[in-house]
Design an enzyme around this catalytic site. Structure first.
Site, mmCIF file in Angstrom:
data_model
loop_
_atom_site.group_PDB
_atom_site.id
_atom_site.type_symbol
_atom_site.label_atom_id
_atom_site.label_comp_id
_atom_site.label_asym_id
_atom_site.label_seq_id
_atom_site.Cartn_x
_atom_site.Cartn_y
_atom_site.Cartn_z
ATOM 1 N N TYR A 149 0.735 -1.241 0.075
ATOM 2 C CA TYR A 149 0.132 -0.134 0.047
ATOM 3 C C TYR A 149 0.801 1.453 0.023
ATOM 4 O O TYR A 149 0.569 2.355 -0.676
ATOM 5 C CB TYR A 149 -0.949 0.134 1.160
ATOM 6 C CG TYR A 149 -2.313 -0.541 1.139
ATOM 7 C CD1 TYR A 149 -2.430 -2.005 0.637
ATOM 8 C CD2 TYR A 149 -3.331 -0.030 1.520
ATOM 9 C CE1 TYR A 149 -3.612 -2.658 0.331
ATOM 10 C CE2 TYR A 149 -4.800 -0.574 1.088
ATOM 11 C CZ TYR A 149 -4.742 -1.865 0.709
ATOM 12 O OH TYR A 149 -5.963 -2.428 0.428
ATOM 13 N N LYS A 162 2.933 -15.452 1.869
ATOM 14 C CA LYS A 162 3.025 -16.114 0.782
ATOM 15 C C LYS A 162 4.557 -16.417 0.712
ATOM 16 O O LYS A 162 5.230 -15.851 -0.626
ATOM 17 C CB LYS A 162 2.361 -15.233 -0.513
ATOM 18 C CG LYS A 162 2.518 -16.245 -1.770
ATOM 19 C CD LYS A 162 1.381 -17.043 -1.975
ATOM 20 C CE LYS A 162 1.419 -17.862 -3.357
ATOM 21 N NZ LYS A 162 0.735 -19.016 -3.258
ATOM 22 N N ASP A 175 -3.305 -18.235 0.154
ATOM 23 C CA ASP A 175 -4.390 -18.844 -0.901
ATOM 24 C C ASP A 175 -4.741 -19.803 0.323
ATOM 25 O O ASP A 175 -6.096 -20.056 0.038
ATOM 26 C CB ASP A 175 -3.566 -19.462 -2.126
ATOM 27 C CG ASP A 175 -2.450 -20.498 -1.812
ATOM 28 O OD1 ASP A 175 -1.707 -20.243 -0.615
ATOM 29 O OD2 ASP A 175 -1.986 -20.964 -2.826
ATOM 30 N N ASP A 231 -6.272 -6.894 4.262
ATOM 31 C CA ASP A 231 -7.528 -6.370 3.456
ATOM 32 C C ASP A 231 -8.486 -7.147 2.909
ATOM 33 O O ASP A 231 -9.752 -7.179 2.997
ATOM 34 C CB ASP A 231 -6.939 -5.106 2.272
ATOM 35 C CG ASP A 231 -8.116 -4.545 1.510
ATOM 36 O OD1 ASP A 231 -9.107 -4.192 2.153
ATOM 37 O OD2 ASP A 231 -8.159 -4.707 0.165
ATOM 38 N N ASP A 251 -12.367 -9.067 4.637
ATOM 39 C CA ASP A 251 -13.682 -8.633 4.036
ATOM 40 C C ASP A 251 -13.996 -10.101 3.978
ATOM 41 O O ASP A 251 -15.473 -10.424 4.312
ATOM 42 C CB ASP A 251 -13.492 -8.233 2.548
ATOM 43 C CG ASP A 251 -13.948 -6.665 2.446
ATOM 44 O OD1 ASP A 251 -13.480 -6.172 3.431
ATOM 45 O OD2 ASP A 251 -14.203 -6.211 1.395
#
Ligand code: IPM
Ligand code: MG
Length: 358
Positions: free
Chosen positions: A141, A192, A225, A249, A253
């Site tokens: 970001y 990751k 993932d 982020d 959600d």
């Protein structure tokens, strides 16, 4: 001296949900003698309209002197076409960064009254209580360089940089471990590391901090993932999830939706000293703005988080959370959490009901 709150209603449904939350704040301030005082300011599109930028100096000055900030939501189609560097969302990123609000706490709690609102089977989500700790002021970001450039052949290329230093990883890991010790005692660090060096360092640093200072906590690691999959397969395996800005982020959600409605979930963004900005996890929902149908409960619950984390007023925080439980028990539902046999209410009425329950 009274403690100062800055209220930034923002855009879209922001003003409506914040108005409802402000009534709850007034009630709880009075009931518990909290000596809180507040003023209003502009952020996002509302600030662009007034000052030509999403986080103007006026707001920055107000924010710096406040002990806590209550934010509605920012953004909307009205400002989608303006230059990228002054879009509403940039105002949000700027205030997070300027105030060093690096620790973003996003609880995903399933209210038993809303079990049927989840798209997953009740047995998979019943009793769900996850806390996502998202790093909020670093990663892709904010990483430089970033932009859209033109290649020699005239083709455009977009690029961003994902970057985390050890100190940034360490301080967010500490927050996650400390919070886990107050609840289920488990932290899952999401990365990751099989592909991205930045998250390889993330994984190593979290492990090191764990080994040095938090052997009482059960630490696990998961690729992002797989974490996305596990969240819908068996979400109750998680207690605290700690991860970087972008993964946080996305996963927050997803976790929010497990509970039936993102309209229920508050968040806190804290600096090292407990100063914080509190906001619902959902966005500005411009499509339903001004219609008195948005769910104000996430913002109201954000007020509860503010009382708990910045002002250390646990009893008052609990009272708000219990009042929300009471209105759900009464069968009151905004459209997003409505199910048959319940009583549909609007934004303002839902806010009033929480005040009455208080
Ligand atoms: C959030 C939002 C923001 C983010 C946007 C509005 C910039 O999605 O708080 O999760 O991506 O952090
Ligand atoms: Mg988001």
């Amino acid at each position: 001296m009274s403690k100062q709150i800055l209220i930034l209603a923002g855009d879209g449904i922001g003003p409506e949900i914040v108005t409802a939350a402000e009534k709850v704040l007034t009630a709880v301030n009075h009931k518990f003698n909290l000596n809180l005082d507040w003023e209003h300011g502009l952020l996002g599109g509302a600030a662009i309209d007034q000052y030509g930028e999403p986080y103007p100096k006026e707001t920055s000055d107000q924010a710096k002197k406040a002990d806590a900030i209550l934010l509605g939501a920012v953004g909307g189609p009205k400002w989608d076409q303006i230059e990228r560097s002054i879009r509403p969302e940039r105002g949000l990123l700027k205030i997070r960064s300027e105030l060093n609000l690096f620790a973003n706490l996003r609880p995903a709690i399933l209210y038993p009254q809303l079990a049927s609102a989840s798209s997953l089977k009740p047995e998979i989500v019943a009793g769900l209580d996850i806390l996502i700790v998202r790093e909020l002021t670093g990663g892709i970001y904010f990483g430089q360089p970033r932009g859209i450039r033109e290649l020699e052949n005239g083709e455009k290329q977009g690029y961003n940089t994902d970057v985390y230093s050890e100190s940034e990883i360490k301080r967010i890991a500490k927050v996650a471990f400390d919070l886990a010790s107050l609840r289920g005692g488990k932290v899952c660090s999401v990365d990751k590391a099989n592909v991205l060096e930045v998250t390889e360092l993330w994984k190593q640093t979290v492990s090191q901090e764990h080994a040095e200072n938090y052997s009482n906590i059960q630490l696990s690691h998961m690729y992002v993932d797989n974490a996305a999959m596990q969240l819908v397969r068996a979400p109750k395996q998680f207690d605290v999830i700690v991860t970087g800005n972008l993964f946080g982020d996305i996963l927050s959600d997803e976790a929010a939706m497990l509970t039936g409605s993102i309209g229920m979930l508050p968040s806190a963004s804290l600096d090292e000293n407990g100063k914080g900005m509190y906001e619902p996890c959902h966005g500005s929902a411009p499509d339903i703005a001004g219609k008195d149908i948005a769910n104000p409960l996430a913002t109201i619950l954000s007020v509860a988080m503010m009382l708990r984390y910045t002002f250390k007023e646990e009893a008052a925080a609990k009272a708000i959370e219990e009042a929300v439980g009471t209105v759900l028990d009464q069968g009151l539902r905004t459209a997003d959490i409505y199910s048959e046999g319940m009583k549909k209410v609007g934004t303002a009425a839902m806010g009033e009901a929480v005040v009455n329950a208080l």
